[in-house]
Design an enzyme around this catalytic site. Structure first.
Site, PDB file in Angstrom:
ATOM      1  N   LYS A 273       0.852  -1.202   0.000  1.00 22.10           N
ATOM      2  CA  LYS A 273       0.000   0.000   0.000  1.00 22.10           C
ATOM      3  C   LYS A 273       0.883   1.246   0.000  1.00 22.10           C
ATOM      4  O   LYS A 273       1.911   1.281   0.693  1.00 22.10           O
ATOM      5  CB  LYS A 273      -0.871  -0.046   1.261  1.00 22.10           C
ATOM      6  CG  LYS A 273      -1.899   1.055   1.405  1.00 22.10           C
ATOM      7  CD  LYS A 273      -2.690   0.834   2.706  1.00 22.10           C
ATOM      8  CE  LYS A 273      -3.819   1.832   2.896  1.00 22.10           C
ATOM      9  NZ  LYS A 273      -4.580   1.577   4.145  1.00 22.10           N
TER      10      LYS A 273
ATOM     11  N   SER B  30      -9.495   1.441   3.279  1.00 22.25           N
ATOM     12  CA  SER B  30      -8.695   2.236   2.375  1.00 22.25           C
ATOM     13  C   SER B  30      -7.665   1.438   1.563  1.00 22.25           C
ATOM     14  O   SER B  30      -7.155   1.969   0.580  1.00 22.25           O
ATOM     15  CB  SER B  30      -7.991   3.336   3.162  1.00 22.25           C
ATOM     16  OG  SER B  30      -7.073   2.783   4.078  1.00 22.25           O
TER      17      SER B  30
ATOM     18  N   SER C 177      -9.209  -0.881   7.500  1.00 23.70           N
ATOM     19  CA  SER C 177      -8.728  -0.732   6.118  1.00 23.70           C
ATOM     20  C   SER C 177      -8.032  -1.937   5.501  1.00 23.70           C
ATOM     21  O   SER C 177      -7.765  -1.927   4.303  1.00 23.70           O
ATOM     22  CB  SER C 177      -7.804   0.471   6.019  1.00 23.70           C
ATOM     23  OG  SER C 177      -8.589   1.625   6.005  1.00 23.70           O
TER      24      SER C 177
HETATM   25  N1  GLN Z   1     -12.853   3.612   7.111  1.00 22.46           N
HETATM   26  C1  GLN Z   1     -12.027   3.934   8.233  1.00 22.46           C
HETATM   27  C2  GLN Z   1     -11.636   5.394   8.172  1.00 22.46           C
HETATM   28  O1  GLN Z   1     -11.934   6.014   7.215  1.00 22.46           O
HETATM   29  C3  GLN Z   1     -10.819   3.042   8.252  1.00 22.46           C
HETATM   30  C4  GLN Z   1      -9.579   3.619   7.755  1.00 22.46           C
HETATM   31  C5  GLN Z   1      -8.337   2.789   7.983  1.00 22.46           C
HETATM   32  O2  GLN Z   1      -8.358   1.738   8.599  1.00 22.46           O
HETATM   33  N2  GLN Z   1      -7.227   3.352   7.509  1.00 22.46           N
HETATM   34  O3  GLN Z   1     -11.057   5.932   9.073  1.00 22.46           O
END
Ligand code: GLN
Length: 465
Positions: A61, A136, A160
């Site tokens: 990532k 994400s 994410s």
């Molecule tokens: N959807 C969650 C957020 O927007 C998770 C994000 C993540 O784990 N980086 O914060």
């Protein structure tokens, strides 16, 4: 034990195969847009390194540092930043022969649940090109589901790794907080996040975790991994009664089926209660935005990334660079974080959220005195269409309820493909006590025997024949 299918073993040591794979990978990625940078030739093939991953490709990532790739975090602010160093977790995999072949797309700085908040590219779901891959870590999940790599790294701050893995029909492991070094992970909400792995097979995820974990002097919150002394022969799974509310029809159906299947597979299934679940989304978004507002202050147009050179003075330089460089969701969260931390109001928001966090931890501790694992859905909705599909950004945040719980409690959790509903994969997750990763692998492996990760329409291994 076979951790990764044969066609991945030593791929980078077989020039003919490698050529065919590159062709396949390029054409698959054209359809799904998983990568921000796909450059197997930049990989500096670690052929000198022997180990379980010798010559095996993997993806990372783009908020995790890998030299000599870029480190954009999906942000205009950092689109030309070259990574000056490599994250500890990646270095450990390279030392066992793994080869980084590219950097994957993400919601800017990890903020989002669909990868639509990337300022740099669009990634689609390999199961249905009109749908989001989740987020994400959407690029990492899509790359694995398309069969471009056997595994990819992501970061999990509030789901994410697990949510995109569920949307793309593959496995996603969020380890116990601190067991994998965060050195080289660009910080979003430091007290919640951990580097995790997305893989097509449970054994692959298990092997990758076994290589990545460990205390690291470069990350003071990192811990030595101390696995639970024993994994019971027979597993008891708790199902929180609070989980059945407000689920999309397909998720509800899959959740019920999974409970039944676990019973048939010999698990003891029993109801439990996690009363604090009602408060987790509020607590998560207070803590995550508060930490984000502090962590993202470093992107000021001076030290990193895009700089508004026409500015007349430093204040204007920072204002212009941040206004242009950061996307709307990131700005929203910085503002929210600044709001909850403003002087005189910390008791009302931040401290209260911390108290809820303690309550959640205690609810889990109590629950684990009676069960080995907990089963929950991953997300309240199936993979949705671009533009939200009726799921606005606020509802997307509310649907983080089941994932961000594990981050607030610091406990490990693993999502697994549980069923197909209307042609789309649906994921469920197991949560374990701290250092209970082996319980997760065991439970997921038992389920994998009867329902292995299904192949997406894009997935192919023809290049290896
Ligand atoms: N959807 C969650 C957020 O927007 C998770 C994000 C993540 O784990 N980086 O914060």
């Amino acid at each position: 034990m076979i951790y990764i299918e044969d066609h991945w073993q030593g791929l980078f040591l077989k020039p003919q195969q490698l050529k065919k794979w590159k062709k396949y990978a390029n054409s698959a990625d054209k359809k799904i847009g998983a990568f921000l940078q796909f450059k197997p030739d930049l990989a500096h093939i670690s052929s000198a390194e022997h180990g379980e991953l010798e010559g095996v490709p993997f993806a990372v990532k783009d908020n995790i540092a890998v030299r000599p790739f870029k480190l954009t975090c999906g942000s205009r602010m950092l689109k030309s930043l070259n990574s000056p160093y490599t994250a500890t977790a990646v270095k450990k995999l390279q030392a066992r022969g793994g080869v980084v072949v590219g950097k994957t797309n993400l919601d800017e700085f990890g903020m989002g649940s669909s990868t639509e908040n990337s300022s740099l590219a669009k990634t689609v779901n390999p199961w249905d090109l009109s749908r989001v891959p989740g987020g994400s870590s959407g690029g990492s999940a899509a790359a694995v589901a398309a069969g471009i790599v056997p595994f990819a790294l992501g970061s999990d701050t509030g789901g994410s790794v697990r949510q995109p893995a569920a949307f793309c029909g593959v496995y996603g492991l969020k380890p116990t907080y601190g067991t994998v070094s965060r050195y080289g992970l660009v910080a979003y909400a430091s007290s919640l996040e951990v580097i995790g792995v997305i893989a097509k097979r449970v054994d692959t995820a298990r092997m990758v975790f076994s290589i990545m974990h460990g205390q690291d002097d470069l990350d003071h919150s990192s811990l030595e991994y101390q696995p639970l002394p024993e994994v019971p022969e027979h597993l008891t799974v708790g199902i929180p009664i609070e989980c059945s509310r407000d689920l999309h029809y397909d998720i509800d159906k899959s959740f019920k089926k999974t409970k039944d299947t676990l019973g048939e597979l010999g698990f003891t299934v029993q109801e439990i209660s996690i009363p604090s679940l009602d408060y987790v989304v509020s607590a998560y978004y207070v803590i995550a935005t508060a930490e984000a507002s502090a962590n993202l202050a470093r992107f000021d147009g001076i030290r990193f990334g895009e700089r508004a050179i026409e500015a007349d003075n430093p204040e204007e330089l920072i204002l212009l660079s941040r206004s242009r460089g950061l996307g709307d969701e990131v700005k929203l969260r910085i503002l929210l974080g600044t709001y909850v931390l403003r002087s005189g109001f910390q008791d009302q928001y931040y401290l209260r959220a911390q108290k809820i966090r303690t309550a959640i931890r205690m609810d889990f501790e109590k629950a684990y005195s009676g069960v080995d694992l907990i089963l929950m859905p991953v997300y309240s909705y199936p993979p949705f269409k671009f533009g939200g599909d009726g799921l606005d950004p606020f509802s997307q945040k509310l649907a983080d309820i089941f994932t961000c719980t594990a981050n607030l409690a610091g406990i490990p959790a693993m999502s697994f493909p549980a069923s197909m509903e209307n042609g789309l994969p649906i994921g469920m997750q197991f949560l374990a006590p701290p250092f209970g990763e082996e319980l997760l692998f065991k439970a997921c492996s038992i389920f994998e025997k009867i329902f292995p990760a299904p192949d997406s329409p894009i997935y192919s291994t023809e290049w290896s024949e």
